[in-house]
Scaffold this motif. Structure first.
Motif, PDB file in Angstrom:
ATOM      1  N   UNK A   4      95.781 -33.514 -30.717  1.00  0.00           N
ATOM      2  CA  UNK A   4      95.452 -32.406 -29.808  1.00  0.00           C
ATOM      3  C   UNK A   4      96.023 -32.696 -28.427  1.00  0.00           C
ATOM      4  N   UNK A   5      96.294 -31.635 -27.640  1.00  0.00           N
ATOM      5  CA  UNK A   5      96.795 -31.891 -26.284  1.00  0.00           C
ATOM      6  C   UNK A   5      95.676 -32.461 -25.398  1.00  0.00           C
ATOM      7  N   UNK A   6      96.021 -33.122 -24.313  1.00  0.00           N
ATOM      8  CA  UNK A   6      94.990 -33.674 -23.430  1.00  0.00           C
ATOM      9  C   UNK A   6      94.068 -32.560 -22.942  1.00  0.00           C
ATOM     10  N   UNK A   7      92.781 -32.847 -22.879  1.00  0.00           N
ATOM     11  CA  UNK A   7      91.808 -31.863 -22.379  1.00  0.00           C
ATOM     12  C   UNK A   7      91.249 -30.965 -23.476  1.00  0.00           C
ATOM     13  N   UNK A   8      91.821 -31.014 -24.679  1.00  0.00           N
ATOM     14  CA  UNK A   8      91.316 -30.175 -25.769  1.00  0.00           C
ATOM     15  C   UNK A   8      90.021 -30.776 -26.321  1.00  0.00           C
ATOM     16  N   UNK A   9      89.229 -29.909 -26.990  1.00  0.00           N
ATOM     17  CA  UNK A   9      87.940 -30.371 -27.518  1.00  0.00           C
ATOM     18  C   UNK A   9      87.840 -30.040 -29.005  1.00  0.00           C
ATOM     19  N   UNK A  10      87.318 -30.989 -29.764  1.00  0.00           N
ATOM     20  CA  UNK A  10      87.189 -30.821 -31.220  1.00  0.00           C
ATOM     21  C   UNK A  10      85.712 -30.826 -31.621  1.00  0.00           C
ATOM     22  N   UNK A  11      85.335 -29.834 -32.416  1.00  0.00           N
ATOM     23  CA  UNK A  11      83.988 -29.759 -32.983  1.00  0.00           C
ATOM     24  C   UNK A  11      84.145 -30.007 -34.478  1.00  0.00           C
ATOM     25  N   UNK A  12      83.394 -30.922 -35.020  1.00  0.00           N
ATOM     26  CA  UNK A  12      83.513 -31.181 -36.456  1.00  0.00           C
ATOM     27  C   UNK A  12      82.132 -31.113 -37.098  1.00  0.00           C
ATOM     28  N   UNK A  13      82.058 -30.482 -38.276  1.00  0.00           N
ATOM     29  CA  UNK A  13      80.769 -30.140 -38.882  1.00  0.00           C
ATOM     30  C   UNK A  13      80.617 -30.834 -40.237  1.00  0.00           C
ATOM     31  N   UNK A  14      79.506 -31.550 -40.414  1.00  0.00           N
ATOM     32  CA  UNK A  14      79.261 -32.269 -41.674  1.00  0.00           C
ATOM     33  C   UNK A  14      77.768 -32.199 -42.018  1.00  0.00           C
ATOM     34  N   UNK A  35      80.819 -43.419 -36.413  1.00  0.00           N
ATOM     35  CA  UNK A  35      81.291 -44.768 -36.081  1.00  0.00           C
ATOM     36  C   UNK A  35      82.824 -44.831 -36.122  1.00  0.00           C
ATOM     37  N   UNK A  36      83.420 -44.115 -37.096  1.00  0.00           N
ATOM     38  CA  UNK A  36      84.886 -44.131 -37.220  1.00  0.00           C
ATOM     39  C   UNK A  36      85.527 -43.458 -35.999  1.00  0.00           C
ATOM     40  N   UNK A  37      84.951 -42.321 -35.600  1.00  0.00           N
ATOM     41  CA  UNK A  37      85.505 -41.562 -34.454  1.00  0.00           C
ATOM     42  C   UNK A  37      85.443 -42.415 -33.192  1.00  0.00           C
ATOM     43  N   UNK A  38      84.303 -43.075 -32.987  1.00  0.00           N
ATOM     44  CA  UNK A  38      84.167 -43.909 -31.777  1.00  0.00           C
ATOM     45  C   UNK A  38      85.039 -45.149 -31.898  1.00  0.00           C
ATOM     46  N   UNK A  39      85.186 -45.698 -33.114  1.00  0.00           N
ATOM     47  CA  UNK A  39      86.063 -46.866 -33.304  1.00  0.00           C
ATOM     48  C   UNK A  39      87.502 -46.512 -32.931  1.00  0.00           C
ATOM     49  N   UNK A  40      87.892 -45.274 -33.259  1.00  0.00           N
ATOM     50  CA  UNK A  40      89.264 -44.846 -32.933  1.00  0.00           C
ATOM     51  C   UNK A  40      89.434 -44.588 -31.442  1.00  0.00           C
ATOM     52  N   UNK A  41      88.321 -44.558 -30.716  1.00  0.00           N
ATOM     53  CA  UNK A  41      88.417 -44.454 -29.256  1.00  0.00           C
ATOM     54  C   UNK A  41      88.140 -43.069 -28.698  1.00  0.00           C
ATOM     55  N   UNK A  42      87.565 -42.159 -29.501  1.00  0.00           N
ATOM     56  CA  UNK A  42      87.303 -40.814 -28.988  1.00  0.00           C
ATOM     57  C   UNK A  42      85.836 -40.688 -28.567  1.00  0.00           C
ATOM     58  N   UNK A  43      85.648 -40.231 -27.341  1.00  0.00           N
ATOM     59  CA  UNK A  43      84.293 -40.102 -26.798  1.00  0.00           C
ATOM     60  C   UNK A  43      83.738 -38.717 -27.106  1.00  0.00           C
ATOM     61  N   UNK A  44      82.443 -38.566 -26.830  1.00  0.00           N
ATOM     62  CA  UNK A  44      81.701 -37.320 -27.120  1.00  0.00           C
ATOM     63  C   UNK A  44      82.309 -36.114 -26.403  1.00  0.00           C
ATOM     64  N   UNK A  45      82.901 -36.317 -25.228  1.00  0.00           N
ATOM     65  CA  UNK A  45      83.441 -35.153 -24.498  1.00  0.00           C
ATOM     66  C   UNK A  45      84.718 -34.623 -25.145  1.00  0.00           C
ATOM     67  N   UNK A  46      85.326 -35.401 -26.027  1.00  0.00           N
ATOM     68  CA  UNK A  46      86.533 -34.934 -26.735  1.00  0.00           C
ATOM     69  C   UNK A  46      86.198 -34.494 -28.159  1.00  0.00           C
ATOM     70  N   UNK A  47      85.356 -35.266 -28.825  1.00  0.00           N
ATOM     71  CA  UNK A  47      85.007 -34.960 -30.222  1.00  0.00           C
ATOM     72  C   UNK A  47      83.493 -34.880 -30.368  1.00  0.00           C
ATOM     73  N   UNK A  48      82.999 -33.713 -30.768  1.00  0.00           N
ATOM     74  CA  UNK A  48      81.553 -33.562 -31.001  1.00  0.00           C
ATOM     75  C   UNK A  48      81.300 -33.400 -32.486  1.00  0.00           C
ATOM     76  N   UNK A  49      80.492 -34.277 -33.033  1.00  0.00           N
ATOM     77  CA  UNK A  49      80.134 -34.210 -34.453  1.00  0.00           C
ATOM     78  C   UNK A  49      78.803 -33.478 -34.592  1.00  0.00           C
ATOM     79  N   UNK A  50      78.807 -32.388 -35.349  1.00  0.00           N
ATOM     80  CA  UNK A  50      77.595 -31.584 -35.514  1.00  0.00           C
ATOM     81  C   UNK A  50      77.094 -31.757 -36.945  1.00  0.00           C
ATOM     82  N   UNK A  51      75.864 -32.220 -37.097  1.00  0.00           N
ATOM     83  CA  UNK A  51      75.332 -32.466 -38.444  1.00  0.00           C
ATOM     84  C   UNK A  51      74.577 -31.233 -38.938  1.00  0.00           C
ATOM     85  N   UNK A  52      75.090 -30.630 -40.014  1.00  0.00           N
ATOM     86  CA  UNK A  52      74.445 -29.453 -40.593  1.00  0.00           C
ATOM     87  C   UNK A  52      75.454 -28.712 -41.447  1.00  0.00           C
TER      88      UNK A  52
END
Ligand code: SAM
Length: 257
Positions: A119-129, A140-157
């Motif tokens: 994704x380009x810088x500043x973009x935001x990803x929402x992922x649903x599981x 844990x994988x997302x954070x291990x890869x170095x992406x913080x909550x402000x870039x990638x939000x994991x939504x459980x549902x």
């Protein structure tokens, strides 16, 4: 009756020969996976994460992905989008440079890391599981890869519950890029939900994985005939199974029409 039974032998052999790749996948992905889960008491997604922890370079998304690939090719099959279809995803993300991306079906976070990295810088990803055990591994994988909550939000549902509240609860106004990789029977329902809630930006790209095998025929038929999308089918092979053909549908949203 013995003669009759013998007549079926060539038919049976032909069927076995034709479906040998599917049978091998069934054996590797389902039966062996289930057996290892039972014997070790550790689910395969957790085993994959332990392998990542031991072998991947933290903060290096590409290395995290290639370590995942090594695990899936050499050790145990995982239903991640994989490197071949991953290249298509990366190319489209590069071309379209979306500011908002939605992924349905996070699983272990492979696709999430791939999307977030392209994704380009500043973009935001929402992922649903919906599965909390998969979500815990993915987080844990997302954070291990170095992406913080402000870039990638994991939504459980489950998507059917999450989509209607994406705007109010998660602040997603419109998605410019959607990656559908969850259960194929949910593709059509969720596309309609995204339309109904006005969550697709005009010109948005919707990429739907594995629409030929396991297959999402009603989704394809709707996308091709409703007049709201320009559709293209990319032929590929199933993740980590080059002998099994698969397809990714690329939809361009033309607006409510
Ligand atoms: C094929 S995997 C996703 C692979 C992932 N996108 C990747 O490339 O690594 C499918 C995932 O969809 C999830 N799933 C199933 N039904 C769902 C739903 N209704 N909404 C969101 N995710 C769902 C499953 O739990 C599973 O983890």
């Amino acid at each position: 009756s013995a003669v009759l039974a013998l007549a079926f032998v060539p038919l049976l052999l032909t069927l076995l020969l034709r479906s040998r790749h599917l049978l091998a996948l069934l054996l590797r992905a389902v039966l062996l996976g289930w057996l290892r889960d039972r014997l070790s008491g550790v689910p395969r997604e957790q085993r994959a994460f332990q392998y990542l922890l031991a072998n991947a370079v933290p903060g290096d998304p590409r290395h995290v992905l290639s370590t995942f690939d090594r695990w899936s090719q050499r050790c145990e099959h995982l239903s991640c989008v994989g490197p071949v279809k991953g290249q298509l995803l990366e190319r489209l993300l590069c071309e379209r440079a979306p500011r908002t991306v939605l992924e349905l079906g996070t699983y272990c976070g492979y696709g999430t890391v791939l999307l977030a990295n392209a994704m380009p810088p500043g973009a935001r990803l929402y992922t649903v599981e919906p599965d909390p055990r998969h979500a815990a591994v993915a987080e844990k994988v997302i954070r291990l890869a170095g992406f913080a909550e402000d870039k990638v939000e994991l939504i459980v549902g489950p998507s059917a519950e999450v989509i209607p509240r994406l705007r109010e609860r998660h602040g997603l106004q419109r998605a410019q890029f959607v990656f559908m990789a969850h259960w194929k029977r949910c593709y059509l329902r969720d596309l309609r939900l995204l339309e109904e809630h006005g969550l697709l930006a005009e010109g948005a790209t919707v990429l739907a994985d594995n629409v030929l095998f396991p297959g999402a025929p009603r989704f394809l038929q709707y996308a091709r005939s409703c007049g709201r999308y320009r559709c293209r089918l990319h032929r590929a092979s199933l993740e980590y199974c080059p002998a099994i053909p698969a397809g990714v549908a690329e939809l361009r949203y033309l607006g409510p029409g």
